[in-house]
Enzyme design. Structure first.
Site: not given
Ligand code: GLN
Length: 264
Positions: A96, A134, A213
């Protein structure tokens, strides 16, 4: 001669979201079960890597701010060694935020553009900071047949392993792959690289990026073995080196549950 591996955990105090450190526990434990000596070394701000020391790098996810915080340190102290290692086939897994960071540039949700680490040819842009922008949820993806065959070839005895990978994603960044980089897997459920992409993750040589993750490796023991097998084959320069078969009943049950629940 017992085999040994050195794993370097990059910026564990900055990049460690959603249980990503669990990936290191899995790699270490599987090595123990297989009779492989495994050393895990943290490498953070101010530390320099030793050339030739590392067989596998891991970098976890992080918030935008934590990603930006490590970029200058990486270029000043680590880039030359790690770039040379990855070009020579050393294994690297980024998850990620760690995956986004491995690319050339990263445009954060607040509009600030930052330089990436420049390890693979990918770029990431975040459309904004709102939750609805997101990509969040369970992610199921299928690796390509050639990679699945290579995974199967790693075992000393036949082992039934899935061609799927499962995990949980939560990112605003939308990643696009550039020339020379292949997707890691085809998305079956969830998003992966970006909201309109059909693919999840990236591969360049033995460098892997994934949005999974979960953490990723506990529910994907075949992928953990793949990383260990690639690292050992490179280190010992033996393309026919094989791994012992571990039973993995619980691990594969957790994997199948996710595939059945979200992947159909
Ligand atoms: N900061 C990044 C995003 O939101 C990665 C987040 C994460 O590692 N889950 O895209």
């Amino acid at each position: 001669m017992p085999y040994s591996l050195t794993i370097t955990h990059l910026y564990p105090d900055y990049l460690n979201l959603y249980g990503d450190t669990g990936n290191l526990i899995v790699l270490k434990r599987r090595c123990q079960w297989m009779g492989i000596d495994c050393t895990v070394k943290p490498l953070s701000m101010g530390d320099r890597p030793h050339p030739g020391e590392t067989d596998l790098y891991f970098m976890g996810g992080g918030q935008d701010n934590d990603q930006v915080a490590v970029v200058d340190d990486f270029h000043q102290l680590k880039y030359d060694t790690i770039k040379a290692d990855t070009e020579a086939g050393v294994v690297f897994l980024g998850v990620c935020g760690g995956y986004q960071l491995m690319g050339h540039t990263f445009l954060m949700g607040n509009g600030q553009e930052t330089r990436g680490l420049g390890i693979i040819n990918v770029t990431t842009k975040a459309p904004g900071t709102e939750v609805k922008q997101r990509c969040i949820g369970n992610l199921v993806a299928e690796v390509f047949p050639a990679m699945h065959q290579e995974m199967l070839s790693l075992y000393a005895a036949p082992k039934a392993i899935p061609s799927t990978l499962v995990g949980f994603e939560n990112h605003s960044g939308q990643t696009v792959l550039g020339d020379g980089v292949e997707p890691l897997a085809k998305t079956i459920a969830g998003f992966g690289n970006n909201a309109s992409a059909e693919y999840e993750g990236a591969r360049y040589k033995n460098v892997f990026g994934s949005y999974m993750h979960g953490s990723l490796l506990p529910k994907n023991p075949h992928f953990a073995d793949y990383l260990l097998g690639l690292a050992l084959r490179r280190k010992y320069d033996d393309a026919s080196l094989t791994l012992p078969v571990l039973p993995d009943a619980e691990e594969l049950e957790a994997h199948s549950y996710t595939v059945e629940r979200y992947g159909n």
